[in-house]
Design an enzyme around this catalytic site. Structure first.
Site, PDB file in Angstrom:
ATOM      1  N   ALA A  55       0.791  -1.231   0.000  1.00  0.00           N
ATOM      2  CA  ALA A  55       0.000   0.000   0.000  1.00  0.00           C
ATOM      3  C   ALA A  55       0.827   1.287   0.000  1.00  0.00           C
ATOM      4  O   ALA A  55       0.676   2.127  -0.884  1.00  0.00           O
ATOM      5  CB  ALA A  55      -0.966  -0.040   1.195  1.00  0.00           C
ATOM      6  N   ASP A 243      -3.932  -2.679   3.890  1.00  0.00           N
ATOM      7  CA  ASP A 243      -4.131  -1.828   2.715  1.00  0.00           C
ATOM      8  C   ASP A 243      -5.205  -0.786   2.932  1.00  0.00           C
ATOM      9  O   ASP A 243      -5.314   0.161   2.143  1.00  0.00           O
ATOM     10  CB  ASP A 243      -4.480  -2.718   1.520  1.00  0.00           C
ATOM     11  CG  ASP A 243      -3.337  -3.669   1.213  1.00  0.00           C
ATOM     12  OD1 ASP A 243      -3.204  -4.703   1.900  1.00  0.00           O
ATOM     13  OD2 ASP A 243      -2.544  -3.345   0.313  1.00  0.00           O
TER      14      ASP A 243
HETATM   15  C1  LIG Z   1       2.523  -2.189   4.080  1.00  0.00           C
HETATM   16  S1  LIG Z   1       1.136  -2.516   3.141  1.00  0.00           S
HETATM   17  C2  LIG Z   1       1.488  -4.100   2.590  1.00  0.00           C
HETATM   18  C3  LIG Z   1       0.263  -4.855   2.194  1.00  0.00           C
HETATM   19  O1  LIG Z   1       0.103  -4.836   0.768  1.00  0.00           O
HETATM   20  C4  LIG Z   1       0.133  -6.174   0.317  1.00  0.00           C
HETATM   21  O2  LIG Z   1      -0.663  -6.417  -0.773  1.00  0.00           O
HETATM   22  P1  LIG Z   1      -0.004  -6.497  -2.251  1.00  0.00           P
HETATM   23  O3  LIG Z   1       1.266  -7.275  -2.140  1.00  0.00           O
HETATM   24  O4  LIG Z   1      -1.084  -7.173  -3.077  1.00  0.00           O
HETATM   25  O5  LIG Z   1       0.208  -5.048  -2.681  1.00  0.00           O
HETATM   26  C5  LIG Z   1      -0.353  -6.955   1.515  1.00  0.00           C
HETATM   27  O6  LIG Z   1      -1.751  -6.806   1.681  1.00  0.00           O
HETATM   28  C6  LIG Z   1       0.418  -6.283   2.597  1.00  0.00           C
HETATM   29  O7  LIG Z   1       0.019  -6.498   3.891  1.00  0.00           O
END
Ligand SMILES: CSC[C@H]1O[C@H](OP(=O)(O)O)[C@H](O)[C@@H]1O
Length: 367
Positions: A55, A243
């Site tokens: 995020a 997120d």
């Molecule tokens: C520090 S926010 C990280 C958060 O985002 C990830 O999702 P993605 O890899 O699909 O962007 C995941 O939900 C993480 O916890």
């Protein structure tokens, strides 16, 4: 954070002053490849295709995407086109819209001739703010680890995490991993159970890579193992990222987080969520009902990419041809299962009044 002793961030402005460097996270852990973003479209595609992900990093990339856009077309129409292109790159992490709103607020009122320079300046501020916020999360989360370490009288503190909320998910430090890195650097014995996190394996490919190159003890586990470990007293606390946090304290995070929270609740394991305040969305009052859950291509479930014994990268199919696939990228954990929210302004209860008192500016942004 460190990669074999050398300091890295996940995104940066290049020495030419305008193009953007970013670690291509799709290539890790097998290859360390740096991508160069030179247009607004490059930034949008990098977010959509998860060259960058996480995020806060999505927000930072979008901010630089707006700056790249202002080099191309700084008119009002160009500003709107850039916003509209970037804001739809991925739907769930609120940091994307937060960063774009911040950029638009900074750029709309000024002369188009000044917008490109102003855009890079504001994007740089958003990037540096992310690092500062995550340092704050590190300090506030450290207190939780220290309290467990002192109870355990120097025995190892076992932390479980899900997906990647590490420095690769932000500009630096990470959110869930920030307290872990700080504890490690302070000499506290920590070990991390790393959920592999199907289907994209951000834990196995990214968190394990990060922790390994920073020297933090860790063990990669299949997603379904966490409950067993908790039942046998092998997890002292869970720390995950998020997120989007709704006004009622519901937490949206990578798919599977809800199941971990249920197991933690059932076993009395403290379940914390680490987040920077831009992740709080007061426009959403019920997270389970209202947060949009991204559905991604089924290929992420049917196929797996790995390295062969002779070093070649290969993709194989693990699901029968013709079997339908569902790929929900996130789920929402109800506030009742969350022990606390580790923010840059302290560890808060997952409820509206406490969040509003700590972050009045986020309430104002929602009005
Ligand atoms: C520090 S926010 C990280 C958060 O985002 C990830 O999702 P993605 O890899 O699909 O962007 C995941 O939900 C993480 O916890």
């Amino acid at each position: 954070m460190k990669v074999d002793g050398k300091h890295f961030r996940s995104i940066w402005r290049e020495h030419d002053g305008w193009s953007i460097g970013a670690i291509d996270q799709r290539r890790l852990p097998h290859e360390f490849v740096v991508a160069k973003l030179t247009s607004c479209e490059d930034a949008a595609v990098a977010i959509r295709d998860m060259l960058v992900r996480g995020a806060p990093l999505i927000g930072a990339t979008a901010a630089y995407g707006m700056a790249l856009a202002m080099r191309e077309d700084a008119s009002d129409a160009g500003l709107k086109r850039a916003y509209d292109t970037l804001v739809v790159a991925r739907p769930t992490a609120i940091n994307l819209k937060w960063a774009l709103d911040e950029m638009r607020m900074a750029l709309a009122p000024i002369d188009p001739l000044e917008r490109a320079e102003a855009a890079y300046a504001r994007a740089d501020e958003i990037v540096e703010q992310d690092v500062e916020i995550n340092r704050g999360i590190a300090g506030n989360g450290l207190k939780l680890i220290e309290a467990i370490a002192s109870k355990k009288r120097g025995e190892i503190v076992n932390v479980l995490t899900h997906c990647n909320a590490g420095w690769l998910a932000t500009v630096d430090w990470g959110t869930a991993t920030a307290p872990i890195y700080l504890a490690h650097e302070r000499g506290i014995k920590v070990h991390v159970w790393v959920d592999e996190t199907r289907p994209r394996n951000q834990g196995a490919s990214l968190t394990a890579w990060e922790l390994g190159h920073h020297g933090v003890p860790h063990t990669v586990i299949p997603d379904n193992t966490g409950g067993h470990l908790m039942q046998h007293g092998m997890v002292d606390l869970a720390i995950v990222g998020t997120d989007r946090v709704a006004a009622n304290g519901d937490v949206c995070n990578k798919i599977g987080t809800y199941l971990k929270a249920l197991a933690a609740h059932d076993n009395g394991v403290p379940f914390y969520v680490a987040l920077p305040s831009p992740t709080i969305d007061f426009t959403v009052h019920d997270g389970i009902r209202d947060i949009p859950i991204e559905q991604r291509s089924g290929v992420e479930v049917t196929d797996m990419t790995g390295r062969t014994a002779d070093g070649r990268l290969e993709t194989v199919r693990i699901v029968p041809e013709g079997s339908p696939v569902a790929n929900y990228a996130f789920d929402v954990t109800p506030a009742r299962l969350v022990t606390g929210l580790i923010t840059e302004r302290g560890v808060l209860k997952p409820d509206r009044d406490e969040l509003a008192a700590a972050f009045p500016e986020r309430i104002a942004a929602a009005e």
